[in-house]
Write a protein that holds these residues in place. Structure first.
Motif, PDB file in Angstrom:
ATOM      1  N   ASN A 138       0.752  -1.101   0.022  1.00 13.34           N
ATOM      2  CA  ASN A 138      -0.044   0.108   0.003  1.00 13.34           C
ATOM      3  C   ASN A 138       0.898   1.435   0.057  1.00 13.34           C
ATOM      4  OD1 ASN A 138      -2.798   1.295   0.456  1.00 13.34           O
ATOM      5  ND2 ASN A 138      -1.983   2.134   2.098  1.00 13.34           N
ATOM      6  N   ASP A 144      -3.687   6.600  -5.653  1.00 18.17           N
ATOM      7  CA  ASP A 144      -4.755   5.684  -5.617  1.00 18.17           C
ATOM      8  C   ASP A 144      -5.227   5.021  -6.684  1.00 18.17           C
ATOM      9  OD1 ASP A 144      -5.009   6.628  -2.974  1.00 18.17           O
ATOM     10  OD2 ASP A 144      -6.823   7.716  -3.239  1.00 18.17           O
ATOM     11  N   ARG A 147      -3.419   1.734  -6.751  1.00 16.11           N
ATOM     12  CA  ARG A 147      -3.278   0.564  -5.519  1.00 16.11           C
ATOM     13  C   ARG A 147      -4.253  -0.635  -5.833  1.00 16.11           C
ATOM     14  NH1 ARG A 147      -4.853   4.188  -2.157  1.00 16.11           N
ATOM     15  NH2 ARG A 147      -2.422   4.586  -1.547  1.00 16.11           N
ATOM     16  N   PHE A 151      -2.348  -4.575  -5.569  1.00 21.50           N
ATOM     17  CA  PHE A 151      -2.837  -5.541  -4.648  1.00 21.50           C
ATOM     18  C   PHE A 151      -3.267  -7.084  -5.576  1.00 21.50           C
ATOM     19  CE2 PHE A 151      -3.655  -2.358  -1.617  1.00 21.50           C
ATOM     20  CZ  PHE A 151      -2.752  -3.126  -0.528  1.00 21.50           C
ATOM     21  N   ALA A 355      -7.689  -2.406  -1.610  1.00 23.59           N
ATOM     22  CA  ALA A 355      -7.472  -1.098  -2.034  1.00 23.59           C
ATOM     23  C   ALA A 355      -8.369  -0.007  -1.756  1.00 23.59           C
ATOM     24  CB  ALA A 355      -7.567  -1.206  -3.775  1.00 23.59           C
ATOM     25  N   GLY A 358      -6.938   0.543   1.550  1.00 25.53           N
ATOM     26  CA  GLY A 358      -5.738   1.447   1.683  1.00 25.53           C
ATOM     27  C   GLY A 358      -5.963   2.930   1.183  1.00 25.53           C
ATOM     28  N   ASP A 359      -7.175   3.120   0.349  1.00 28.52           N
ATOM     29  CA  ASP A 359      -7.141   4.516   0.199  1.00 28.52           C
ATOM     30  C   ASP A 359      -7.824   5.310   1.535  1.00 28.52           C
ATOM     31  OD1 ASP A 359      -7.122   4.172  -2.545  1.00 28.52           O
ATOM     32  OD2 ASP A 359      -9.274   3.598  -2.754  1.00 28.52           O
ATOM     33  N   SER A 366      -1.263   2.352   7.132  1.00 26.21           N
ATOM     34  CA  SER A 366      -1.395   1.317   6.472  1.00 26.21           C
ATOM     35  C   SER A 366      -1.618   0.035   7.129  1.00 26.21           C
ATOM     36  CB  SER A 366      -0.452   1.201   5.399  1.00 26.21           C
ATOM     37  OG  SER A 366      -0.426   2.403   4.405  1.00 26.21           O
ATOM     38  N   LEU A 370      -5.049  -2.260   7.166  1.00 20.17           N
ATOM     39  CA  LEU A 370      -5.128  -3.058   6.259  1.00 20.17           C
ATOM     40  C   LEU A 370      -5.233  -4.625   6.935  1.00 20.17           C
ATOM     41  CD1 LEU A 370      -2.943  -2.182   3.459  1.00 20.17           C
ATOM     42  CD2 LEU A 370      -5.292  -2.163   3.384  1.00 20.17           C
ATOM     43  N   SER A 433      -2.193  10.439  -2.050  1.00 18.65           N
ATOM     44  CA  SER A 433      -1.793   9.139  -1.513  1.00 18.65           C
ATOM     45  C   SER A 433      -1.603   9.451   0.002  1.00 18.65           C
ATOM     46  CB  SER A 433      -0.453   8.702  -2.126  1.00 18.65           C
ATOM     47  OG  SER A 433       0.138   7.642  -1.247  1.00 18.65           O
TER      48      SER A 433
END
Length: 436
Positions: A138, A144, A147, A151, A355, A358-359, A366, A370, A433
């Motif tokens: 991430n 973004d 991402r 993944f 994703a 992560g956004d 992160s 996550l 990001s």
């Protein structure tokens, strides 16, 4: 960039593939090793614990589940610590060392409790490795709009290792495809069993992963206050708009993973019901992984372009009938089709969910954010086989899959109503990001 993907992502993907191959080895090897008589169960099998009589199958199940439970429940803590220290690489390397030590110890262990301790040791190691690795994937996303693709690539390599590990393990233990019994190897005048060779391959996987990360991966700059000191998982949305989207995705991921794991426990009943071979069952079992390997990258990259939420919702829509069908089909090929469609559903959900989380990571960190999803997936994989066995005994063949269908429906409703889109579709880089 290699094949349109950051070389650091590919390095982490290769490292995770080698690690996953080693771990999936043990899923196959440990039950056979315990059942072979090389691990003494005297004084344990047949004893009563909390009203249950301990049997060999129960003890094997405990070894396999303990890894997932310790791994899952440890991830929120290690994920948050990796955020606060910013030393993700050190967490990954520490976890790989713990995993390698556990694998190297097995040939020298003869008591059940020592094997259980070694597997617990490895579960703790995985809790260090997984959230920090996912967080690095991430962190390396420059925007973004990359991402989901990152993944997708990462999950594809991980699943290749996990999917092919059991096949390779069988070849190493028996000495060939379709062979029976445990083979012996001779190297440098020393003779050792197929079990020892399999444990050595698991160690090798961890060593390869360690070398790749140690030589080619560096920590990105992360603020020390990137994660809260609070270890709790946010349930409510901080803006007051219902439930927190990451929490909802975690619930959905747990239920999805549970439905995947319902299948493995029922090998005997499924083969009898469908009148199929062990090979056909193994192909059906692998169909979910195969579908993921084929679709993770294109779906991840599509979610960068069209948004995360549509894919996640579509995944749960597809998951519902695919799980229900497994409880009613009576033809091996239809079962294979149902499992493959379930794999499509998993591919639609998993990379876009990571994703989307992560956004939203931002100031949460992160690793902290996550780890909710990786913990949920690991917990579902650990709970699924136990739930399947209990539900099968309480009801009929279809009962585990009927309950799994209800879980998928619940996840669909919860995701549809409570998960918000994070990507402004049509913009090249809609949001900064988390590291900007």
């Amino acid at each position: 960039m290699v094949l349109g993907t950051d070389s650091r992502i590919l390095t982490l993907a290769f490292a995770r593939m080698a690690d996953a191959l080693g771990n999936s080895f043990l899923i196959i090897v440990l039950p056979l090793y315990i059942a072979s008589g090389q691990v003494t169960l005297a004084g344990i099998v047949g004893t009563e614990l909390f009203g249950f009589v301990l049997r060999q199958e129960t003890l094997i199940g405990l070894v396999l589940s303990l890894f997932g439970l310790l791994n899952s429940f440890g991830q929120p803590l290690t994920g948050r610590l990796s955020d606060r220290t910013g030393r993700r690489r050190a967490f990954v390397l520490t976890g790989l060392v713990l995993f390698a030590i556990g694998s190297a110890a097995y040939p020298f262990l003869t008591s059940y409790w020592s094997v259980l301790a070694a597997r617990a040791f490895q579960g703790i190691g995985a809790a260090f490795t997984i959230p920090a690795t996912i967080a690095l994937v991430n962190d390396y996303a420059e925007s973004d709009s990359e991402r989901g693709g990152n993944f997708g690539v990462f999950n594809t390599f991980r699943l290749v290792g996990f999917g092919f590990g059991p096949i390779i393990a069988g070849v190493v233990i028996t000495g060939g495809l379709g062979a029976e019994g445990v083979v012996s190897y001779v190297l440098g005048g020393l003779t050792f069993s197929g079990f020892t060779a399999a444990f050595a391959v698991a160690v090798l996987g961890a060593v390869v992963s360690f070398a790749l990360v140690a030589l080619l991966i560096e920590d990105p700059p992360v603020a020390e206050d990137a994660a809260s000191k609070d270890l709790s998982i946010a349930v409510m949305d901080p803006d007051g708009n219902g439930l927190d989207s990451v929490f909802v995705l975690g619930v959905g991921t747990f239920m999805m993973a549970t439905t995947i794991a319902l299948f493995a426990t029922l090998e005997g009943p499924i083969r009898m019901r469908l009148d199929e071979s062990t090979f056909m069952f193994s192909v059906q079992f692998a169909a979910v992984v195969i579908a993921n390997v084929l679709l993770q990258v294109p779906i991840g990259r599509a979610s960068d372009r069209f948004g995360r939420r549509p894919f996640v919702v579509a995944g749960f829509v597809v998951l519902v009938p695919s799980v229900y069908a497994q409880g009613i089909v009576t033809d091996p090929w239809l079962m294979l089709g149902a499992r493959f469609v379930q794999g499509i559903a998993v591919a639609l959900v998993f990379a876009p969910s990571l994703a989307l989380a992560g956004d939203l990571a931002g100031a949460r960190g992160s690793g902290t954010t996550l780890s909710v999803l990786t913990m949920a997936f690991g917990l579902g994989v650990a709970v699924g086989p136990l739930a399947s066995g209990v539900l099968f005994n309480l009801g009929s063949f279809s009962t585990p899959f009927t309950v799994g269908t209800a879980m998928a429906l619940f996840a669909l409703g919860l995701t549809y109503w409570q998960v918000e889109e994070t990507l402004a579709v049509g913009e090249e880089s809609p949001r900064p990001s988390p590291q900007d």
